[in-house]
Scaffold this active site. Structure first.
Site, PDB file in Angstrom:
ATOM      1  N   LYS A 171      23.492  -6.069  18.755  1.00 56.52           N
ATOM      2  CA  LYS A 171      23.977  -5.473  20.016  1.00 56.52           C
ATOM      3  C   LYS A 171      22.991  -5.787  21.137  1.00 56.52           C
ATOM      4  O   LYS A 171      21.776  -5.729  20.933  1.00 56.52           O
ATOM      5  CB  LYS A 171      24.100  -3.956  19.837  1.00 56.52           C
ATOM      6  CG  LYS A 171      24.422  -3.195  21.106  1.00 56.52           C
ATOM      7  CD  LYS A 171      24.786  -1.728  20.833  1.00 56.52           C
ATOM      8  CE  LYS A 171      23.597  -0.820  20.829  1.00 56.52           C
ATOM      9  NZ  LYS A 171      23.941   0.593  20.628  1.00 56.52           N
ATOM     10  N   GLY A 204      21.151  32.859  37.068  1.00 55.48           N
ATOM     11  CA  GLY A 204      21.068  31.799  36.063  1.00 55.48           C
ATOM     12  C   GLY A 204      19.837  31.862  35.184  1.00 55.48           C
ATOM     13  O   GLY A 204      19.751  31.166  34.169  1.00 55.48           O
ATOM     14  N   HIS A 231      16.868  10.225  15.735  1.00 54.63           N
ATOM     15  CA  HIS A 231      16.952   8.809  16.092  1.00 54.63           C
ATOM     16  C   HIS A 231      15.557   8.180  16.030  1.00 54.63           C
ATOM     17  O   HIS A 231      14.874   8.037  17.055  1.00 54.63           O
ATOM     18  CB  HIS A 231      17.573   8.651  17.478  1.00 54.63           C
ATOM     19  CG  HIS A 231      17.837   7.220  17.814  1.00 54.63           C
ATOM     20  ND1 HIS A 231      18.940   6.540  17.362  1.00 54.63           N
ATOM     21  CD2 HIS A 231      17.121   6.330  18.528  1.00 54.63           C
ATOM     22  CE1 HIS A 231      18.893   5.297  17.789  1.00 54.63           C
ATOM     23  NE2 HIS A 231      17.796   5.140  18.503  1.00 54.63           N
ATOM     24  N   ARG A 256      15.730   9.019  22.133  1.00 58.92           N
ATOM     25  CA  ARG A 256      16.020   7.605  22.373  1.00 58.92           C
ATOM     26  C   ARG A 256      15.068   6.952  23.367  1.00 58.92           C
ATOM     27  O   ARG A 256      14.865   5.747  23.320  1.00 58.92           O
ATOM     28  CB  ARG A 256      17.486   7.443  22.795  1.00 58.92           C
ATOM     29  CG  ARG A 256      18.404   7.535  21.588  1.00 58.92           C
ATOM     30  CD  ARG A 256      19.860   7.451  21.956  1.00 58.92           C
ATOM     31  NE  ARG A 256      20.294   8.632  22.670  1.00 58.92           N
ATOM     32  CZ  ARG A 256      21.484   8.763  23.237  1.00 58.92           C
ATOM     33  NH1 ARG A 256      22.335   7.773  23.184  1.00 58.92           N
ATOM     34  NH2 ARG A 256      21.818   9.872  23.843  1.00 58.92           N
ATOM     35  N   ASP A 285      27.124   4.976  12.615  1.00 63.15           N
ATOM     36  CA  ASP A 285      26.001   5.059  13.548  1.00 63.15           C
ATOM     37  C   ASP A 285      25.481   6.487  13.522  1.00 63.15           C
ATOM     38  O   ASP A 285      26.170   7.400  13.071  1.00 63.15           O
ATOM     39  CB  ASP A 285      26.461   4.669  14.957  1.00 63.15           C
ATOM     40  CG  ASP A 285      25.334   4.013  15.762  1.00 63.15           C
ATOM     41  OD1 ASP A 285      24.161   4.118  15.339  1.00 63.15           O
ATOM     42  OD2 ASP A 285      25.631   3.417  16.812  1.00 63.15           O
TER      43      ASP A 285
END
Ligand code: R5P
Length: 297
Positions: free
Chosen positions: A191, A37, A127, A94, A216
């Site tokens: 919201k 990996g 964002h 975020r 959004d």
């Protein structure tokens, strides 16, 4: 001037389209994973003294981030003069505050790590909520083109009599810009988020005769839009259209939107998804060219 673009695995078609738009070649590389990996990187061109941009799709970033750093460091090690990153979706934005005691402010840590490995950044509609600009957390120069004019064009071409709706206060920056470009009215709702998949949204009675277009930056679980759509469907209005820049779409999100009663669901190609209907390549290419030009000046 950008001399060459290198895609991270998964971003090859995007890099090819950007190379065409920018007018530079694609770099050749062998990037793969060892059986355990770990990632393997080999550059097949001479990068000494070259101005390079890496093109990466950074949704689900944890699987890709180390490969990105390894590619950037290989380029640096082999003499690249400057290494930029074109990532249409910028993750880890975020968590921009410590909402609960003990939480990490991961937007800052991610920005710090990325800024240590690349020299510039182009991304679309990051964002930005509690930060005014990427400069607050990124120490490298950036350009952040917006998808707003393209969303507005899509609305003008596809929706008669739209009423644009931002589902929460954070969306106002995008919905206001799209409304301005489309010459359409808009409303912003309130919201309350109680959990990842648990939101409540206050939807007032809207005037009849217009098609609601929800806008959004991100659709992730789809619950923000779905809750809004469900309530709008109780009013005498056409099926709401859902538009977003970044199609994160966690498992089941499209079904959540459909079963809430959404009409068309359309996103940009910042993240590959079956709902992609708006092409960002021209605006990203222009932003990358302009940023590098400004750094050369
Ligand atoms: C909120 O901060 C964002 O602008 C979006 O509203 C949010 O990410 C959407 O998430 P979900 O689709 O999971 O409700």
């Amino acid at each position: 001037m950008i001399d060459r673009l290198y895609p991270l695995p998964g971003a090859e078609p995007l890099a090819a389209a950007l190379a065409d738009a920018i007018g530079c070649p694609l770099g050749a590389s062998n990037q793969r994973r060892f059986p355990d990996g770990e990632c393997y990187v080999r550059l097949l061109d001479d990068c000494d003294g070259k101005d390079i941009a890496i093109v990466a799709r950074l949704d689900r970033p944890d699987d890709k981030f180390l490969s990105l750093l390894m590619l950037a460091d290989t380029l640096r090690d082999l003499g690249a003069a400057r290494i930029g990153l074109v990532a249409p979706y910028l993750p880890y934005m975020r968590q921009d505050a410590r909402f609960q005691p003990g939480e990490g402010i991961t937007s800052r840590y991610f920005a710090r790590m990325l800024s240590a490995h690349v020299d510039w950044l182009v991304t679309v509609d990051p964002h930005l909520h509690r930060y005014d600009s990427l400069d607050e957390i990124y120490s490298i120069p950036s350009r952040v083109p917006t998808a707003a004019p393209l969303l507005a064009q899509w609305i003008s071409a596809n929706v008669g009599q739209p009423l644009l709706i931002g589902p929460d206060a954070e969306s106002e920056q995008w919905v206001a810009a799209v409304a301005d470009a489309a010459g359409a009215p808009y409303r912003v709702l309130e919201k309350i988020r109680n959990g990842d998949r648990d939101v409540s949204i206050a939807v007032p009675d809207l005037p009849p005769g217009r098609t609601p277009v929800l806008i959004d930056d991100i659709i992730s679980t789809g619950h923000t839009m779905a809750r809004t759509v469900q309530q709008l469907r109780r009013q005498d209005l056409p099926a709401p259209v859902c538009l977003a820049t970044h199609a994160l779409f966690a498992d089941g999100a499209v079904e959540t939107l459909r079963s809430a009663g959404a009409g068309a669901v359309v996103t940009t190609n910042s993240i590959l998804h079956s709902t992609n209907g708006i092409d960002l390549v021209p605006v990203i290419a222009e932003a990358a060219r302009a940023l590098v030009r400004s750094m050369d000046a």
